[in-house]
Scaffold this active site. Structure first.
Site, PDB file in Angstrom:
ATOM      1  N   HIS A 202     -13.688  -0.103  -1.186  1.00 11.00           N
ATOM      2  CA  HIS A 202     -13.518   1.355  -1.344  1.00 11.00           C
ATOM      3  C   HIS A 202     -12.236   1.760  -2.059  1.00 11.00           C
ATOM      4  O   HIS A 202     -12.025   2.937  -2.339  1.00 11.00           O
ATOM      5  CB  HIS A 202     -13.654   2.079   0.019  1.00 11.00           C
ATOM      6  CG  HIS A 202     -12.519   1.873   0.972  1.00 11.00           C
ATOM      7  ND1 HIS A 202     -11.629   2.869   1.279  1.00 11.00           N
ATOM      8  CD2 HIS A 202     -12.135   0.799   1.700  1.00 11.00           C
ATOM      9  CE1 HIS A 202     -10.760   2.420   2.175  1.00 11.00           C
ATOM     10  NE2 HIS A 202     -11.052   1.167   2.434  1.00 11.00           N
TER      11      HIS A 202
ATOM     12  N   ASN B 129       0.800  -1.220   0.000  1.00  4.15           N
ATOM     13  CA  ASN B 129       0.000   0.000   0.000  1.00  4.15           C
ATOM     14  C   ASN B 129       0.834   1.272   0.000  1.00  4.15           C
ATOM     15  O   ASN B 129       0.359   2.327  -0.407  1.00  4.15           O
ATOM     16  CB  ASN B 129      -0.956   0.013   1.196  1.00  4.15           C
ATOM     17  CG  ASN B 129      -0.280  -0.366   2.484  1.00  4.15           C
ATOM     18  OD1 ASN B 129       0.259  -1.457   2.617  1.00  4.15           O
ATOM     19  ND2 ASN B 129      -0.283   0.534   3.436  1.00  4.15           N
TER      20      ASN B 129
ATOM     21  N   CYS C 102      -3.708   4.628   8.096  1.00  2.18           N
ATOM     22  CA  CYS C 102      -3.807   4.160   9.478  1.00  2.18           C
ATOM     23  C   CYS C 102      -2.570   4.580  10.273  1.00  2.18           C
ATOM     24  O   CYS C 102      -2.658   4.972  11.418  1.00  2.18           O
ATOM     25  CB  CYS C 102      -3.912   2.640   9.519  1.00  2.18           C
ATOM     26  SG  CYS C 102      -4.929   1.996   8.205  1.00  2.18           S
TER      27      CYS C 102
ATOM     28  N   THR D 235     -25.975  -9.688  10.086  1.00  2.38           N
ATOM     29  CA  THR D 235     -26.795  -9.317   8.930  1.00  2.38           C
ATOM     30  C   THR D 235     -25.924  -8.613   7.902  1.00  2.38           C
ATOM     31  O   THR D 235     -25.166  -7.699   8.232  1.00  2.38           O
ATOM     32  CB  THR D 235     -27.954  -8.402   9.371  1.00  2.38           C
ATOM     33  OG1 THR D 235     -28.711  -9.102  10.351  1.00  2.38           O
ATOM     34  CG2 THR D 235     -28.848  -8.022   8.200  1.00  2.38           C
TER      35      THR D 235
ATOM     36  N   GLN E 131      -4.786  -3.714  -2.389  1.00  2.00           N
ATOM     37  CA  GLN E 131      -4.290  -2.678  -3.308  1.00  2.00           C
ATOM     38  C   GLN E 131      -4.160  -3.170  -4.751  1.00  2.00           C
ATOM     39  O   GLN E 131      -3.941  -2.370  -5.651  1.00  2.00           O
ATOM     40  CB  GLN E 131      -2.928  -2.152  -2.832  1.00  2.00           C
ATOM     41  CG  GLN E 131      -2.990  -1.380  -1.519  1.00  2.00           C
ATOM     42  CD  GLN E 131      -3.700  -0.030  -1.636  1.00  2.00           C
ATOM     43  OE1 GLN E 131      -3.906   0.508  -2.731  1.00  2.00           O
ATOM     44  NE2 GLN E 131      -4.081   0.532  -0.507  1.00  2.00           N
TER      45      GLN E 131
END
Ligand SMILES: Cc1ncc(COP(=O)(O)O)c(C=O)c1O
Length: 394
Positions: free
Chosen positions: A207, A157, A331, A243, A185
């Site tokens: 995403h 990444n 992060c 769920t 990635q």
């Protein structure tokens, strides 16, 4: 081009991407009309189940898998945790208690490994070359009968280096271990055929490829034994209770379908733009260097060291100029630590401090590259004037 005040140049597509219009259009009905719980047997439930089935097929098609080998998760982090802890816990009774990974993995791999160490498992962290490549010979030397899993990322990444996945998977299999790749990635950016590559488990995230946040998947080859890490109602063939995030899953599926259809267009457009950016930086900014592999690299990644400046200062100044960039892992910024990836590649303190990642997407243009390089050149020169290394680099 707009003035700095109203300029928006997004060069952080490795952190996240804009959601494609087609993806949003496909998701909307699953929030407004088709809101049933996929576990319900009535019509509302069946409609959402159908949406998920199509999504599962689209994710599977992107990587050459079969739909039943796809387990939806809340993203890449959960997929990594499920792969690593799931295999380790499941293999324990067979006497296999070791995992081999690399020293440049994302924290979503390293942290579950550290947690397993606390639980009594052994973990070997392989070194990398100065380009961030795992040497197959190092893996071969580390393999033994007690290894349950080898987990090596497909593409890094921060520096974008692509690992020799096929060769590494083969070495793992020769010692009867499973092979997991964190492909967060790489998925959707380069062709991946899990069967051909011999991958047993593979993590993906929506995403990063113009899908919504908070959804991803783990590919689990049919026949691979895995313990769930989330327990509950037994959804996702009992591998991941809870769920399902139906709108997110439907959106992820659409993003995968678009990635399959447009992969070549993406690769050509983005890699040409990235190469232009790299050439411009090299010619306009002295004492700069491209890091990572020159050849085995994902199309959207450019990672530089600008000697004599601080990457964090660069990001702040670029942001003031309407340009979004990063030092690497989003992060890590919150954790305020120096890049473990660059450290493992043998970079000096100065080389790490001056590093910057620019990651591109289909929304970027050549004009934006020109504006970004001009701003970068000015900011780097300004910061060097203020630096204790002024005489060396200014
Ligand atoms: C290589 C890699 N693995 C895992 C993750 C985590 O994925 P997610 O954000 O979907 O949890 C990321 C996110 O940046 C990543 O780059």
């Amino acid at each position: 081009m707009n003035s700095a005040a109203d300029r928006h140049i997004y060069l952080d597509s490795a952190a996240s991407t804009p959601v494609a219009d087609e993806v949003i259009a496909e998701m909307l009905p699953y929030m407004k009309q088709q809101y049933g719980n996929p576990s319900s047997i009535h019509k509302f439930g069946r409609e959402t189940t159908r949406g998920m089935q199509l999504a599962r097929k689209r994710v599977a098609d992107l990587i050459g898998a079969s739909p039943r080998e796809i387990t939806f998760t809340s993203g890449g982090t959960e997929a990594d945790n499920l792969a690593i802890k799931g295999v380790a816990i499941s293999a324990k009774d067979s006497g296999k208690s070791r995992i081999i990974t690399s020293s440049i993995e994302h924290d979503a791999v390293l942290e579950p490994c550290r947690d397993l160490e606390q639980m009594g498992f052994k973990v070997t962290y392989l070194p990398v070359t100065e380009e961030g490549m795992v040497r197959p010979s190092d893996l071969r030397d580390a393999m033994a009968k007690d290894v349950a899993l080898v987990s090596i990322m497909y593409a890094n990444n921060e520096i974008g280096t692509i690992q020799p996945v096929m060769e590494l998977a083969k070495i793992a299999h020769e010692a009867e271990a499973l092979f997991h790749a964190d492909a967060v990635q790489a998925t959707g950016k380069i062709p991946i055929d899990v069967k051909n590559l011999g991958i047993d488990l593979m993590s993906m995230s929506s995403h990063k490829i113009q899908g919504p946040k908070g959804v991803g998947a783990l590919y689990v080859r049919a026949g691979v034994k895995l313990s769930p890490i989330l327990h509950g109602g037994g959804q996702e063939a009992s591998l991941r209770s809870g769920t399902e995030n139906v709108p997110g899953i439907v959106g992820f599926g659409k993003a995968c379908q678009l990635a399959t259809e447009k992969m070549e267009e993406y690769r050509l457009y983005v890699s040409e733009l990235r190469d232009y950016l790299v050439d411009e930086v090299a010619s306009e900014i002295p004492h700069s260097r491209l890091n990572g592999s020159q050849t085995d690299r994902i199309p959207n990644n450019a990672h530089f060291t600008f000697f004599g400046v601080n990457g964090e200062d660069l990001i702040i100044k670029l942001d003031e100029n309407g340009i979004a960039a990063s030092t690497g892992s989003a992060c890590s910024v919150k954790k305020q630590k120096q890049s473990h990836v660059l450290k493992a590649m043998g970079f000096s303190y100065e080389e790490i401090t001056g590093s910057l990642r620019l990651s591109l997407g289909m929304q970027n243009t050549r004009e934006e590259m020109d504006v970004a390089v001009a701003a970068l050149a000015e900011i780097v020169s300004e910061l060097r004037q203020l630096s204790p290394f002024k005489s060396k680099y200014a």
